[in-house]
Design a protein around this motif. Structure first.
Motif, PDB file in Angstrom:
ATOM      1  N   CYS A   1     -61.212 -31.720  37.834  1.00 51.51           N
ATOM      2  CA  CYS A   1     -61.760 -31.471  37.085  1.00 51.51           C
ATOM      3  C   CYS A   1     -60.915 -31.900  35.548  1.00 51.51           C
ATOM      4  CB  CYS A   1     -63.049 -30.969  36.480  1.00 51.51           C
ATOM      5  SG  CYS A   1     -61.904 -29.035  36.367  1.00 51.51           S
TER       6      CYS A   1
ATOM      7  N   TYR B   1     -66.156 -32.876  36.940  1.00 57.76           N
ATOM      8  CA  TYR B   1     -65.583 -32.900  38.296  1.00 57.76           C
ATOM      9  C   TYR B   1     -65.989 -34.080  39.469  1.00 57.76           C
ATOM     10  CZ  TYR B   1     -65.896 -30.036  42.920  1.00 57.76           C
ATOM     11  OH  TYR B   1     -65.623 -29.579  44.522  1.00 57.76           O
TER      12      TYR B   1
ATOM     13  N   ASP C   1     -73.687 -30.748  39.228  1.00 54.60           N
ATOM     14  CA  ASP C   1     -74.285 -29.653  38.644  1.00 54.60           C
ATOM     15  C   ASP C   1     -73.971 -29.775  37.222  1.00 54.60           C
ATOM     16  OD1 ASP C   1     -72.949 -26.993  37.338  1.00 54.60           O
ATOM     17  OD2 ASP C   1     -75.211 -26.953  38.630  1.00 54.60           O
TER      18      ASP C   1
ATOM     19  N   PHE D   1     -66.230 -22.876  38.474  1.00 57.37           N
ATOM     20  CA  PHE D   1     -67.689 -22.882  39.290  1.00 57.37           C
ATOM     21  C   PHE D   1     -67.521 -21.111  39.553  1.00 57.37           C
ATOM     22  CE2 PHE D   1     -65.819 -26.881  38.779  1.00 57.37           C
ATOM     23  CZ  PHE D   1     -66.551 -27.824  38.544  1.00 57.37           C
TER      24      PHE D   1
ATOM     25  N   VAL E   1     -65.270 -24.660  45.670  1.00 56.30           N
ATOM     26  CA  VAL E   1     -64.236 -25.985  45.627  1.00 56.30           C
ATOM     27  C   VAL E   1     -63.401 -26.946  46.462  1.00 56.30           C
ATOM     28  CG1 VAL E   1     -64.761 -26.301  43.262  1.00 56.30           C
ATOM     29  CG2 VAL E   1     -62.242 -25.899  44.476  1.00 56.30           C
TER      30      VAL E   1
ATOM     31  N   VAL F   1     -72.509 -28.273  34.314  1.00 51.52           N
ATOM     32  CA  VAL F   1     -70.830 -27.237  34.479  1.00 51.52           C
ATOM     33  C   VAL F   1     -70.230 -28.732  35.222  1.00 51.52           C
ATOM     34  CG1 VAL F   1     -69.115 -25.469  35.087  1.00 51.52           C
ATOM     35  CG2 VAL F   1     -71.809 -25.546  34.369  1.00 51.52           C
ATOM     36  N   ALA F   2     -70.421 -29.445  36.469  1.00 47.08           N
ATOM     37  CA  ALA F   2     -69.667 -30.008  37.313  1.00 47.08           C
ATOM     38  C   ALA F   2     -69.856 -31.288  36.555  1.00 47.08           C
ATOM     39  CB  ALA F   2     -70.563 -30.555  38.704  1.00 47.08           C
TER      40      ALA F   2
ATOM     41  N   VAL G   1     -69.836 -26.731  45.485  1.00 47.10           N
ATOM     42  CA  VAL G   1     -70.154 -27.317  43.719  1.00 47.10           C
ATOM     43  C   VAL G   1     -70.472 -28.447  44.327  1.00 47.10           C
ATOM     44  CG1 VAL G   1     -69.417 -28.223  41.859  1.00 47.10           C
ATOM     45  CG2 VAL G   1     -67.566 -25.738  42.653  1.00 47.10           C
TER      46      VAL G   1
ATOM     47  N   LYS H   1     -69.214 -20.376  43.875  1.00 44.83           N
ATOM     48  CA  LYS H   1     -68.827 -21.281  44.280  1.00 44.83           C
ATOM     49  C   LYS H   1     -67.604 -22.114  44.932  1.00 44.83           C
ATOM     50  CE  LYS H   1     -72.681 -23.098  41.672  1.00 44.83           C
ATOM     51  NZ  LYS H   1     -74.102 -24.513  41.382  1.00 44.83           N
TER      52      LYS H   1
END
Length: 127
Positions: A120, A70, A62, A109, A114, A64-65, A58, A112
């Motif tokens: 997060c 995150y 990004d 995620f 982590v 979403v992150a 991740v 992907k």
């Protein structure tokens, strides 16, 4: 007055329609359910990467992150409270070790990896 008896031609037409539906239905249902199963695998984050290649990590930048705040090291997040990190989260599943660090998949995620020491705001206590 109309005759309610089915003639020979009508009977065979009805049989042909039933047989046609019976032949097509399994293929159609299989297509629907296999695509649903594939979508569920992707949401769980356990879908294999294309071509057998390793899943990417991740990127903290990004979209979403950023939305879930995150960070790759839970110690750098004031929200983690010191014990909340991926390894203790119900969304995390350990997969392997990369560069001496444990990594795994997360349902947040999909597709992907982590770090186990990441954090997060979607952290959920592991059952």
């Amino acid at each position: 007055m109309m005759d309610n008896k089915m003639n020979r031609r009508g009977f065979f037409a009805a049989v042909a329609q039933i047989v046609g539906v019976a032949a097509i239905a399994p293929a159609a249902l299989n297509a629907v359910f296999s695509s649903e199963a594939s979508a569920q695998e992707k949401r769980r984050g356990s879908a294999p990467a294309a071509g057998g290649a390793a899943m990417p990590m991740v990127d903290p930048n990004d979209a979403v992150a950023k939305a879930v705040k995150y960070v790759e090291d839970y110690k750098k997040s004031p929200d983690s409270k010191g014990v909340n990190h991926c390894a203790t989260c119900g969304f995390y599943t350990k997969k392997e070790t990369k560069n001496g660090k444990e990594v795994g998949t997360c349902t947040i995620f999909a597709g992907k990896m982590v770090y186990s020491n990441a954090f997060c705001n979607s952290w959920n206590k592991k059952a």
